[in-house]
Enzyme design. Structure first.
Site, PDB file in Angstrom:
ATOM      1  N   LYS A 186       0.797  -1.188   0.145  1.00  0.00           N
ATOM      2  CA  LYS A 186       0.000   0.119   0.054  1.00  0.00           C
ATOM      3  C   LYS A 186       0.966   1.232   0.050  1.00  0.00           C
ATOM      4  O   LYS A 186       0.804   2.044  -0.688  1.00  0.00           O
ATOM      5  CB  LYS A 186      -0.978  -0.074   1.214  1.00  0.00           C
ATOM      6  CG  LYS A 186      -2.078  -1.145   1.012  1.00  0.00           C
ATOM      7  CD  LYS A 186      -2.897  -1.507   2.336  1.00  0.00           C
ATOM      8  CE  LYS A 186      -3.628  -2.585   2.376  1.00  0.00           C
ATOM      9  NZ  LYS A 186      -4.347  -2.866   3.756  1.00  0.00           N
ATOM     10  N   GLN A 228      -3.903  -0.965   9.778  1.00  0.00           N
ATOM     11  CA  GLN A 228      -4.014  -2.463   9.288  1.00  0.00           C
ATOM     12  C   GLN A 228      -4.470  -3.484  10.442  1.00  0.00           C
ATOM     13  O   GLN A 228      -3.901  -3.559  11.523  1.00  0.00           O
ATOM     14  CB  GLN A 228      -2.463  -2.960   8.794  1.00  0.00           C
ATOM     15  CG  GLN A 228      -2.485  -4.332   8.197  1.00  0.00           C
ATOM     16  CD  GLN A 228      -3.144  -4.492   6.955  1.00  0.00           C
ATOM     17  OE1 GLN A 228      -3.487  -3.166   6.295  1.00  0.00           O
ATOM     18  NE2 GLN A 228      -3.509  -5.401   6.348  1.00  0.00           N
ATOM     19  N   ASP A 281     -10.387   3.520   4.784  1.00  0.00           N
ATOM     20  CA  ASP A 281     -11.007   2.100   4.876  1.00  0.00           C
ATOM     21  C   ASP A 281     -12.497   1.858   5.071  1.00  0.00           C
ATOM     22  O   ASP A 281     -13.063   0.713   4.824  1.00  0.00           O
ATOM     23  CB  ASP A 281     -10.480   1.221   6.090  1.00  0.00           C
ATOM     24  CG  ASP A 281      -9.353   0.403   5.988  1.00  0.00           C
ATOM     25  OD1 ASP A 281      -9.008  -0.128   4.831  1.00  0.00           O
ATOM     26  OD2 ASP A 281      -8.509   0.037   6.981  1.00  0.00           O
TER      27      ASP A 281
HETATM   28  N1  GUN Z   1      -6.486  -6.393   6.685  1.00  0.00           N
HETATM   29  C1  GUN Z   1      -6.824  -7.291   5.736  1.00  0.00           C
HETATM   30  N2  GUN Z   1      -7.347  -6.369   4.847  1.00  0.00           N
HETATM   31  C2  GUN Z   1      -7.564  -5.194   5.495  1.00  0.00           C
HETATM   32  C3  GUN Z   1      -7.957  -3.915   4.925  1.00  0.00           C
HETATM   33  O1  GUN Z   1      -8.672  -3.822   3.803  1.00  0.00           O
HETATM   34  N3  GUN Z   1      -7.753  -2.697   5.795  1.00  0.00           N
HETATM   35  C4  GUN Z   1      -7.167  -2.971   6.849  1.00  0.00           C
HETATM   36  N4  GUN Z   1      -7.399  -1.906   7.668  1.00  0.00           N
HETATM   37  N5  GUN Z   1      -6.731  -4.116   7.366  1.00  0.00           N
HETATM   38  C5  GUN Z   1      -6.864  -5.050   6.589  1.00  0.00           C
END
Ligand code: GUN
Length: 297
Positions: free
Chosen positions: A60, A104, A127
């Site tokens: 990311k 995350q 998110d």
């Molecule tokens: N863990 C796995 N996928 C995601 C996501 O799309 N956002 C976040 N914050 N954590 C994740």
């Protein structure tokens, strides 16, 4: 243009090429970013040393940099306290150079994800996990920031069916706040008839077989068998699990929730990897760019 229209003549399903579709979207984001006048700022926060999470977070951050974003990553020790993590979030909330904040998940067990998510400014919650954004999505408020994976999955479904899913039956397996629940809402808002199935559903194979659009978001390797798939169905595989594979240098292989080799009846299917995953990252970038554009007025 559809990236799902290259069905092999042998009756194998068309592969929905999420990687190619995501590349088109990120090209567009790079162009919009260059003409925006402010640098979209994305902060990703990783707590602890979960290997898979570290890989996702780094992907990311790197994508944000490649698109010309202001990209910052906070990597915190597994022993970080809730107060320390909330202080990082508060700093990011107050930082005018940051338009998107992603913490995350999963967090280490001693940290309460709900408390941390609630601390993120909803306008920076790229998110889409906050109660504010989830509520906006639930009532169809267009100002909702929508979670990236369902948003990406909807885009892939659109390449096969267009934007209007009237008359189609959709089944979502999984009811998580991150994927299953928002996915079901988006499908319903696109006029599909939606069933949310989960671990307590009776006769899951029979429910799945009703689906013209089947979305599997469970995280259990190859759980959905070939005979769960209605002939011609569009199958969206959100799962990513690592399974042992002696033929790979790493000793592991990435698989989805769908038993892909058995899925010959599907009309179109997302591969793992290269399906939903790249779309999730593309949509995170788009949510961040949109947040920056809103802030810039
Ligand atoms: N863990 C796995 N996928 C995601 C996501 O799309 N956002 C976040 N914050 N954590 C994740």
């Amino acid at each position: 243009m559809s990236s799902a229209d290259s069905a092999a003549p042998s009756g194998r399903p068309a592969l929905i090429d999420g990687k190619a579709i995501a590349a088109t979207i990120t090209d567009d984001i790079a162009r919009r970013t260059a003409s925006l006048g402010v640098k979209p700022g994305l902060a990703v926060v990783l707590v602890g040393d979960d290997g898979a999470s570290a890989v996702y977070v780094s992907m990311k951050s790197k994508k944000a940099e490649a698109l010309g974003f202001h990209s910052v990553q906070h990597t915190l020790l597994a022993a970080t306290t809730e107060a320390e993590l909330l202080a990082v979030v508060a700093d990011l909330n107050a930082d005018p150079a940051i338009h998107g904040i992603l913490v995350q998940l999963p967090l280490p067990a001693h940290l309460d994800a709900a408390v941390v998510i609630a601390a993120i400014d909803p306008d920076k919650d790229v998110d889409g996990l906050s109660v504010t954004n989830a509520g906006r999505l639930a009532v169809g408020d267009p100002s909702a920031i929508v979670p990236c994976t369902p948003l990406g999955a909807m885009t892939l479904i659109g390449t096969v069916h267009g934007a209007d899913l009237s008359g189609l039956e959709a089944v979502v397996i999984g009811r998580s706040r991150l994927v299953g629940l928002p996915m079901a809402l988006l499908l319903q808002q696109a006029n599909a008839t939606v069933t949310i199935a989960h671990s307590r559903t009776r006769d899951l194979p029979a429910v799945a077989r009703r689906a013209d659009i089947l979305v599997a978001a469970v995280g259990r390797a190859e759980m959905v068998k070939g005979d769960w798939i209605k002939p011609g169905a569009t199958v969206i595989d959100v799962g990513t699990s690592r399974v042992p594979d002696a033929s790979k240098a790493s000793g592991q292989r990435l698989v989805g929730d769908i038993a892909f080799a058995e899925a010959g009846a599907a009309g179109a299917i997302t591969p793992v990897p290269g399906g939903v995953g790249p779309m999730t990252i593309a949509m995170l970038m788009r949510n961040t760019l949109d947040a920056a554009a809103r802030r810039a007025g």
